[in-house]
Structures are given as structure tokens and as C-alpha cells.
Enzyme design. Structure first.
Site, short mmCIF file in Angstrom:
data_model
loop_
_atom_site.label_atom_id
_atom_site.label_comp_id
_atom_site.label_asym_id
_atom_site.label_seq_id
_atom_site.Cartn_x
_atom_site.Cartn_y
_atom_site.Cartn_z
N HIS A 1 -53.31 -58.35 -35.01
CA HIS A 1 -54.28 -59.15 -35.76
C HIS A 1 -54.55 -60.49 -35.08
CE1 HIS A 1 -53.20 -56.76 -39.68
NE2 HIS A 1 -53.72 -56.01 -38.73
C1 LIG Z 1 -53.99 -50.99 -32.42
C2 LIG Z 1 -54.65 -51.81 -33.48
C3 LIG Z 1 -54.45 -51.48 -34.82
C4 LIG Z 1 -55.05 -52.23 -35.83
N1 LIG Z 1 -54.97 -51.80 -37.12
C5 LIG Z 1 -55.75 -52.40 -38.06
C6 LIG Z 1 -55.86 -51.87 -39.36
O1 LIG Z 1 -55.33 -50.80 -39.68
N2 LIG Z 1 -56.63 -52.54 -40.27
C7 LIG Z 1 -57.28 -53.69 -39.95
O2 LIG Z 1 -57.93 -54.26 -40.81
N3 LIG Z 1 -57.19 -54.21 -38.72
C8 LIG Z 1 -56.47 -53.59 -37.76
N4 LIG Z 1 -56.45 -54.08 -36.50
C9 LIG Z 1 -57.19 -55.32 -36.21
C10 LIG Z 1 -58.70 -55.10 -36.12
O3 LIG Z 1 -58.99 -53.82 -35.64
C11 LIG Z 1 -59.31 -56.18 -35.22
O4 LIG Z 1 -58.91 -57.45 -35.68
C12 LIG Z 1 -60.83 -56.12 -35.27
O5 LIG Z 1 -61.28 -54.81 -35.02
C13 LIG Z 1 -61.43 -57.08 -34.26
O6 LIG Z 1 -62.83 -57.08 -34.41
P1 LIG Z 1 -63.77 -57.94 -33.47
O7 LIG Z 1 -65.17 -57.65 -33.88
O8 LIG Z 1 -63.31 -59.35 -33.47
O9 LIG Z 1 -63.49 -57.39 -32.00
P2 LIG Z 1 -63.57 -55.89 -31.45
O10 LIG Z 1 -63.73 -54.90 -32.53
O11 LIG Z 1 -62.44 -55.71 -30.52
O12 LIG Z 1 -64.95 -55.88 -30.65
C14 LIG Z 1 -65.16 -56.51 -29.43
C15 LIG Z 1 -66.10 -55.63 -28.61
O13 LIG Z 1 -66.64 -56.38 -27.53
C16 LIG Z 1 -66.63 -55.59 -26.36
N5 LIG Z 1 -66.61 -56.52 -25.24
C17 LIG Z 1 -65.63 -57.40 -24.91
N6 LIG Z 1 -65.97 -58.09 -23.83
C18 LIG Z 1 -67.21 -57.67 -23.46
C19 LIG Z 1 -68.11 -58.02 -22.41
N7 LIG Z 1 -67.80 -58.97 -21.51
N8 LIG Z 1 -69.29 -57.38 -22.33
C20 LIG Z 1 -69.61 -56.42 -23.23
N9 LIG Z 1 -68.80 -56.05 -24.24
C21 LIG Z 1 -67.62 -56.67 -24.35
C22 LIG Z 1 -65.38 -54.73 -26.52
O14 LIG Z 1 -65.42 -53.60 -25.70
C23 LIG Z 1 -65.39 -54.42 -27.99
O15 LIG Z 1 -66.14 -53.27 -28.29
C24 LIG Z 1 -55.85 -53.35 -35.48
C25 LIG Z 1 -56.07 -53.67 -34.14
C26 LIG Z 1 -55.50 -52.90 -33.13
C27 LIG Z 1 -55.78 -53.26 -31.69
#
Ligand SMILES: Cc1cc2nc3c(=O)[nH]c(=O)nc-3n(C[C@H](O)[C@H](O)[C@H](O)COP(=O)(O)OP(=O)(O)OC[C@H]3O[C@@H](n4cnc5c(N)ncnc54)[C@H](O)[C@@H]3O)c2cc1C
Ligand SMILES: *[C@@H]1O[C@H](CO)[C@@H](O)[C@H](O)[C@H]1NC(C)=O
Ligand SMILES: *[C@@H]1O[C@H](CO)[C@@H](O)[C@H](O)[C@H]1NC(C)=O
Ligand SMILES: *[C@@H]1O[C@H](CO)[C@@H](O)[C@H](O)[C@H]1NC(C)=O
Ligand SMILES: *[C@@H]1O[C@H](CO)[C@@H](O)[C@H](O)[C@H]1NC(C)=O
Ligand SMILES: *[C@@H]1O[C@H](CO)[C@@H](O)[C@H](O)[C@H]1NC(C)=O
Ligand SMILES: *[C@@H]1O[C@H](CO)[C@@H](O)[C@H](O)[C@H]1NC(C)=O
Length: 543
Positions: free
Chosen positions: A472
Site C-alpha cells: 500500500h
Molecule cells: C501485490 C499487490 C496486492 C495488493 N492488494 C490490494 C488489495 O487487495 N486491495 C487493495 O485495495 N489494494 C491492494 N493493493 C494496492 C493497490 O492495488 C494499489 O495501491 C493501487 O492499485 C495503486 O493504484 P495507482 O492508480 O496509484 O497505480 P497503478 O494501479 O499501479 O497504476 C499505474 C499505471 O501507470 C503505468 N505507468 C507507470 N509509469 C508509466 C510510464 N512512464 N508511462 C506509461 N505508463 C506508466 C503502470 O504500468 C500502471 O499501469 C495491492 C497492491 C499490490 C502491488
């Protein structure tokens, strides 16, 4: 060799059958009544098709927050969504619950759907690299933020409610508890995590069953499914393209920095060629769109730094032309410390399962869950894991390379502050009560052990030696330091950040629900803001 093959190897082996099966699963889920009809919008991996084109909005990162944001903006404006990874569709490691956790152990440097990173603390971690982002590799546990959190960050309560509902009607299901999850549920109650709240999406103290983005047929619905709600005429989804940096107007005056577009490369690194896409410049520049970074807590600060926004000295080390001093970029990196204890005595080959129940204990301070995770292709372990919900220790993110495909360096400073260490020691006591409960020991047939850790010193030592991630992690572009209350980057025109990098604290039981909500919420906010512009300048044609 043949005989030692597990169900996983056998299934992967019969690839064609699997494909047919997955197809069936997807097909069935479309018949599910709450599943909205709709097709995915246009998706391409051809960088040349997008290079040189202009859009009203460019969303960088097709992850948890990026997909609902792009879908919402496309209702009124042209949108480019750029994702560095490929498509989740057709990939059983993403879609099939039976393969939960496998994506985390099948990683490589530049193409796997999960990208590993090891923080400078030495703790192994990972992030999504696929359309759907980390919602494509995570546990899928869905739980909203508390009312207190929503009030403290100043969001509009009604709009928050609508945005959660918008997400939930599309991708969230009520899970059917597995036998092991029922055991964990009893164990949490036995350990005194009360009251029992049954099924609830709310973040409330006690033991509850949460929502899930896995449906009852075991198919995962990532944030990419929310793109089915987009206006297909207004959106282009570019996959396998990594954004390198932001392009600024060179003819602007010295007192304002305005965004012109983005630079991107092919993610497979097959060429050195850089491509560009631009923001539309409507006649009236008071009402133009933005580049919105939704690249996650590692990706968004990384792109700002690569674009010359951040601490001057650090950028100089990498010869990055300095555009704007924003000291907060990469600061305030936090990861909730996690301690996990294995309750099974040795590795087995069980079917992996994500957690479906959770214990929220001690004034929301601790979150406890248990699942079955693969540690290799034929072995699983059964951890009960707990996180500290409000750690005070924090660290920072810096560049390690100017290649945007490489991980930046990050240090979270787990348990560096005395308060976190004290909280961790207490959390270990709670965890031991759950792990050594009669429910767990009876179910697993392990002998009841009463050798609890005796002293606080022992617990602290255990914490320091065993701290892990609960995945997280957040911060790096926090509200109040890098972005304002509208998620606009300070000092730059046409640039926002909407994702987990903006959080000062991880919301709810876990953050995914609130990140999905935030994408929708900020999308609606932006649409409303511009509606006001066009109605106050009624002569102006909306682009
Ligand atoms: C293994 C794991 C288990 C988890 N379990 C849970 C759970 O059960 N429940 C829960 O609520 N949360 C869970 N979490 C946490 C939650 O999934 C994350 O906090 C959340 O998905 C993050 O969302 P975000 O939009 O900030 O980033 P992300 O969903 O990571 O999105 C970022 C996106 O940007 C893209 N990106 C990055 N850099 C670039 C670039 N330079 N150019 C183009 N694209 C790029 C990436 O490929 C990615 O698709 C878990 C996380 C992990 C890793
Ligand atoms: C996109 O990248 C993924 C992951 O590396 C790969 O499997 C897929 O074939 C690529 N797609 C295209 C069209 O290049
Ligand atoms: C620079 O641009 C800003 C906003 O567009 C404007 O308010 C300001 O007057 C400009 N300054 C100069 C010196 O042109
Ligand atoms: C652009 O906006 C300004 C207000 O900032 C307004 O005075 C002007 O009329 C608008 N121009 C057009 C072409 O709509
Ligand atoms: C997994 O496979 C390896 C090698 O084939 C074997 O040594 C090991 O015992 C297996 N583990 C389980 C849990 O089946
Ligand atoms: C980059 O990472 C490597 C290994 O992870 C490390 O040895 C090196 O010091 C880092 N370099 C910088 C500039 O951070
Ligand atoms: C739009 O205008 C109305 C009325 O002037 C105002 O109350 C509201 O706050 C504005 N909304 C936004 C998002 O700016």
C-alpha cells in the site's frame, strides 16, 4: 517429472483448453446482470499512429486511477490514455483467480505484468505494468475509505458516494467465502477483533467480509473494464508505450510553465526513437486540457523528475534540464509496515486465494488478513498478515537512471520512528493471537502452541528483522506539497497528478477502492469545472 506437475503446470500446459475456458469465463461474466454492456474502446500498440497527434487530455498510466479518469473525461473531450504495459485480456495470470499471486513470481525486467522493485530498505515489492495497473496483480480486496478520511481531505461527500457507486456497479462483487476464509474470520473474532460486521464495503472497526473485483466465477475485473464506460469516439488507448517526459511550451514567459504534450518510447526498447503527442490548444487558452499523471506512487514522481520538475541538485546529477523547483517531488514516500506469520507448517500445493475477510483493530490502527499465496509454481504458503495503518516513518524517491523503464530508487524507512516500532510490537501480539487461535490450529491440524513472544524487546527485534510490504505504498506527489486540492501541480499550467502518489495516508482498509473512486471523482470535477467555463463564455465552442 510428469507426475510432479501441479494443476497449474497441467493447466498452462493445455494452453488451448485454457484459452477456451478463459473465453467462457469472460463470456459468462458478460451475462451477469450487473455487468454493464459495452465494448472496450480503440486500443493500439502502434506508436506511429499516435505520434504527432493532439488531444484535449492525455492521461499517463492506464492503472487503477487512470482508467476511470480517462473513461470519464472521454464523455466530453478527446482523450489519449498511454500505458506502458500490454493488455490484461486473454492473460490467465491476470484474469483467473486460480492463478492469484503467480504474476508476482513470474517477473522479468521489461515485459512481465508485475514489475519487481527492491526498496533501499531491502524489502521486496512490486507494481503493475499492464492496462489495469496494480488492480491487475493485487488481491482485489475492495473497501471504501472512512467518512472521517473523506472529510479530512475535503472531498465532496455526495460526489464521492456517486463515484464509488459508479465503480461498484461495474466491477465489484460480493465474495463467496472459501473454507479457509471462514476459518480466518473466526480466528479474527477469537482474537477479539469485534464487532462482527458481516459483509460491508465500509471501513468500520471489527471483523468484516469485504467486496472483491473477482466475480463469483473467479474472473478478475480490473480498472481496464471501466474503459467500457468511455465514449469510444473520444478515446485512444495506446499500450506498450512508456512516457519519458513532459513537453513544455518554449515560447511561454518566464513566470509560467505550461504543458504542451508528452514524449514517449516503445516499452520493448526495440528502438531509440522518441515520439510526441500534444495537448489541443483551443482558441481560448483559459480553458484548455491537461496532461494528467496516473502512473502510480513510483511512476508519477519519476516522470516529474525526468521532466525537470523537482529538487535542482538531484536533477543536475542526471543532466536533466531544470524546469521548476518543487522540493516535494519524491518526498513523503510511505509504505505501511507489514508483519506476516506463516500458519502452515510447510509448503503445500493448495489453490491460491486472495483475502476476503479483514480485521480492523485498535482504533483502525491495525489491519489483519489471511490468504494463500504461491511461493513457486508448485508451492503455496498460508500467511496471516497485518499492517500498521498510520505509519509516521517516511522516506523518499530519487532517480536511478534516465531510462523511464527502469525503477527509480525508493526508501521507505520502515519502523525508523519509535512510534512505528512500538505499534509494530503491539501488532505482533495481536497477530500471534490470530495465528495461534483455536480456529486456525484446529483447521490446519497443527499442535496448539503457547510459546508466544515473551518480551517487547523480542517483538521489536522480530519486527525489524521481518518487516515486509502490504503493497500500500503511497506518496511522492502529495496534496499540499506537489499538487493543490484540485490535484493540479503547483506552478505548472496544464498538469495534474491523480493516483496513489498524492496520498498522505493510505485510505480505507486498503486503497484500491478509493483510487478507482478518485479517478471517476476527479474526472467529474474536471468536466464540471469546464462546463462552468463554457457556460460563462457561451460564445466559445467546446473543442
Ligand atoms: C501485490 C499487490 C496486492 C495488493 N492488494 C490490494 C488489495 O487487495 N486491495 C487493495 O485495495 N489494494 C491492494 N493493493 C494496492 C493497490 O492495488 C494499489 O495501491 C493501487 O492499485 C495503486 O493504484 P495507482 O492508480 O496509484 O497505480 P497503478 O494501479 O499501479 O497504476 C499505474 C499505471 O501507470 C503505468 N505507468 C507507470 N509509469 C508509466 C510510464 N512512464 N508511462 C506509461 N505508463 C506508466 C503502470 O504500468 C500502471 O499501469 C495491492 C497492491 C499490490 C502491488
Ligand atoms: C505488448 O507488450 C506485452 C508485454 O510485453 C506483449 O506481450 C505484447 O505482445 C505486446 N503487444 C504488442 C502489440 O506489441
Ligand atoms: C506571463 O503569463 C501569465 C499567465 O499567462 C500572465 O499573467 C503574465 O502577465 C505574463 N507575464 C509577462 C511578463 O508577460
Ligand atoms: C477567452 O476568454 C477571455 C476571458 O479570459 C474572454 O475575455 C474572451 O472573450 C475569450 N475569447 C474567446 C475567443 O472565446
Ligand atoms: C515442487 O517441485 C519440486 C521440484 O520438482 C519438489 O522438490 C518440491 O517438493 C515440490 N513442492 C511441493 C510443495 O509439491
Ligand atoms: C541504482 O541502483 C543500483 C542497484 O539497485 C545501485 O547500486 C546504484 O547505486 C543506484 N544508483 C543511483 C544513482 O541511485
Ligand atoms: C460552477 O459555477 C457554480 C455557480 O457559479 C459554482 O457554484 C460552482 O462551484 C462552480 N463549479 C466549479 C467546479 O467550478
Amino acid at each position: 517429472m510428469e507426475a510432479s506437475k501441479t494443476w497449474f503446470q497441467r493447466t498452462i500446459g493445455s494452453h488451448r483448453l485454457l484459452k477456451a475456458f478463459i473465453f467462457l469465463l469472460i463470456d459468462m461474466s458478460l451475462c451477469y446482470p450487473s455487468e454493464p454492456q459495452g465494448e472496450l474502446p480503440y486500443v493500439t500498440s502502434d506508436v506511429k499512429e499516435v505520434g504527432g497527434k493532439s488531444f484535449d487530455y492525455i492521461v499517463v498510466g492506464g492503472g487503477t486511477a487512470g482508467c476511470p479518469l480517462a473513461a470519464t473525461l472521454s464523455e466530453k473531450f478527446s482523450v489519449l490514455l498511454v500505458e506502458r504495459g500490454g493488455s490484461p485480456y486473454g492473460n490467465p495470470l491476470v484474469l483467473d483467480k486460480r492463478f492469484y499471486g503467480f504474476s508476482l513470481i513470474q517477473t522479468d525486467e521489461f515485459s512481465s505484468v508485475a514489475q519487481d522493485f527492491i526498496s533501499a530498505d531491502g524489502v521486496r515489492n512490486c507494481r503493475g505494468r499492464v492496462l489495469g495497473g496494480s488492480s491487475a496483480i493485487n488481491g482485489g480486496f475492495y473497501s471504501r475509505a472512512s467518512k472521517d478520511f473523506v472529510n479530512s481531505v475535503g472531498w465532496d461527500e455526495e460526489l464521492v458516494k456517486d463515484a464509488y457507486a459508479w465503480v461498484e456497479s461495474r466491477i465489484v462483487s460480493t465474495p463467496e467465502l472459501t473454507p479457509w476464509q471462514t476459518v480466518v474470520e473466526f480466528a479474527l473474532l477469537e482474537a477479539g477483533i469485534l464487532p462482527y460486521n458481516g459483509f460491508s464495503l465500509e471501513h468500520i472497526e471489527g471483523t468484516k467480509i469485504g467486496g472483491s473485483i473477482f466475480d463469483i466465477w473467479g474472473t478478475r475485473h480490473t480498472s481496464a473494464d471501466l474503459l467500457k464506460a468511455a465514449n469510444p469516439k473520444n478515446i485512444v488507448v495506446l499500450l506498450n508505450a512508456t512516457v519519458k517526459s513532459i513537453i513544455f511550451h518554449s515560447n511561454g514567459n518566464a513566470s509560467t510553465t505550461a504543458v504542451h504534450g508528452i514524449r514517449f518510447i516503445k516499452s520493448d526498447g526495440s528502438t531509440d526513437q522518441t515520439y510526441e503527442a500534444y495537448l489541443n490548444q483551443p482558441k481560448n487558452s483559459t480553458s484548455s486540457g491537461d496532461v494528467i499523471l496516473s502512473a502510480g506512487a513510483l511512476g508519477s514522481p519519476q516522470i516529474l523528475l525526468l521532466s525537470g520538475i523537482g529538487p535542482h541538485k538531484h536533477l543536475k546529477n542526471f543532466n536533466i534540464p531544470h524546469v521548476l523547483s518543487l522540493k516535494g517531488v519524491g518526498k513523503g514516500m510511505k509504505d505501511n509496515p507489514c508483519i506476516a506469520v506463516l500458519v502452515d507448517t510447510d509448503p503445500q500445493s493448495r489453490q491460491p486465494e486472495p483475502p476476503q475477510v479483514t480485521g480492523i483493530a485498535k482504533d483502525f490502527k491495525y489491519i489483519v488478513e489471511g490468504g494463500i499465496i504461491p511461493t513457486s509454481f508448485n508451492a503455496t504458503r498460508m500467511p496471516i498478515a497485518a499492517k500498521i495503518a498510520f505509519p509516521v516513518s517516511e522516506g523518499k524517491l530519487t532517480l536511478n537512471s534516465t531510462d523511464p523503464r527502469q525503477n527509480p530508487s525508493v526508501k521507505f524507512n520502515y519502523l525508523a520512528e519509535e512510534k512505528d516500532l512500538e505499534d509494530c510490537a503491539n501488532m505482533v501480539s495481536l497477530l500471534e493471537r490470530v495465528a495461534k487461535s483455536q480456529s486456525v490450529t484446529f483447521y490446519l491440524g497443527v499442535k496448539h502452541q503457547n510459546n508466544l513472544m515473551a518480551s517487547t524487546d523480542e517483538q521489536r527485534k522480530f519486527c525489524k528483522e521481518n518487516v515486509k510490504t502490504y503493497f500500500h505504498y503511497h506518496g511522492g506527489c502529495t496534496v499540499g506539497s506537489v499538487v493543490d486540492d484540485d490535484y493540479k501541480v503547483y506552478g505548472v499550467k496544464g498538469l495534474r497528478v491523480v493516483d496513489g502518489s498524492t496520498f498522505l495516508e493510505s485510505p480505507g482498509t486498503n486503497p484500491m477502492a478509493t483510487l478507482l473512486m478518485l479517478g471517476r471523482y476527479q474526472g467529474i470535477k474536471i468536466l464540471r469545472e469546464r462546463e462552468n467555463f463554457s457556460s460563462s463564455f457561451s460564445t466559445q465552442q467546446s473543442p
